[in-house]
Design a protein around this motif. Sequence first.
Motif, mmCIF file in Angstrom:
data_model
loop_
_atom_site.group_PDB
_atom_site.id
_atom_site.type_symbol
_atom_site.label_atom_id
_atom_site.label_comp_id
_atom_site.label_asym_id
_atom_site.label_seq_id
_atom_site.Cartn_x
_atom_site.Cartn_y
_atom_site.Cartn_z
ATOM 1 N N SER A 94 0.861 -1.200 0.052
ATOM 2 C CA SER A 94 -0.237 0.087 -0.073
ATOM 3 C C SER A 94 0.772 1.352 -0.015
ATOM 4 C CB SER A 94 -0.850 0.060 1.084
ATOM 5 O OG SER A 94 -0.186 0.184 2.417
ATOM 6 N N ALA B 274 -2.871 8.148 -0.321
ATOM 7 C CA ALA B 274 -3.993 7.617 0.414
ATOM 8 C C ALA B 274 -3.325 7.427 1.767
ATOM 9 C CB ALA B 274 -4.398 6.483 -0.495
ATOM 10 N N LYS C 92 2.055 1.652 -3.695
ATOM 11 C CA LYS C 92 1.040 1.895 -4.677
ATOM 12 C C LYS C 92 0.364 3.259 -4.582
ATOM 13 C CE LYS C 92 -0.626 -2.774 -6.009
ATOM 14 N NZ LYS C 92 -1.752 -3.743 -5.898
ATOM 15 N N ASP C 93 0.071 3.870 -3.142
ATOM 16 C CA ASP C 93 -0.574 5.005 -3.114
ATOM 17 C C ASP C 93 -0.272 5.665 -1.802
ATOM 18 O OD1 ASP C 93 -2.471 6.960 -3.363
ATOM 19 O OD2 ASP C 93 -4.080 5.869 -3.650
#
Length: 229
Positions: A15, A22, A18-19
């Motif tokens: 995570s 976020a 990837k982002d």
Amino acid sequence: MDKIGNCATQKRKTSWKKDPEAVKENILTIATEEFARYGLSGGNINEIASKTSTSKRMIYYYFGDKEGLYTHVLERVYSSLREAEQQLDVTDLEPVAALRRLTEATFDSHVGNPQFVRLVMIENIHNAEYVRKSGIIPKLNKSIIDKLASVCERGKAIGVFRNDAEPLELHWMTSSASFYYVSNRATFSTSFGNNLFTDDGQKRIRSRVADMVLGAVVIGYQPDSGVIP
């Protein structure tokens, strides 16, 4: 570490890659809840990390330290509060209607952001130390003053506002009433009942706050009939 722990760690690492935005937003959301409830000194980084999709190490990577995270939380809640005001275009409204709209927007922003109110209460305990350090918050606050200044200038130019109408004073009046409505709800409702905090009560107070501000600067202002808008 067991297989479940390894899977959880791998998921977190994925995570992050990837982002990352976020991930930062997730950290700030959890940190806002923690600091609004326990303050800067009582907020616990380990507790924040345990509730996020990342780790304590990554919190420090993104925000430096606990104080850095707290400052970002403050900037985020101020941004949230001012967003509705910034998006509100009152240039096509006549000055009295424009001032009412801005006043009501500020009231609504406070009611809709109780975490902001709690964090500002905490920051006042710290004598605004972290607001003072921020390069973002003063700019965010300036935008509403600029809008009020424009409305005041238009109102004075056509003779509907008093010549001593000052945007900063109007913002102080609006903010103080709006802030008190949220910050003192628990003690006020315990002492006097919950009538002012029902849906109808909130609408009436919202209208009263606007009447108070308009009455201070609009020449010959008369409040509406009292019908809830």
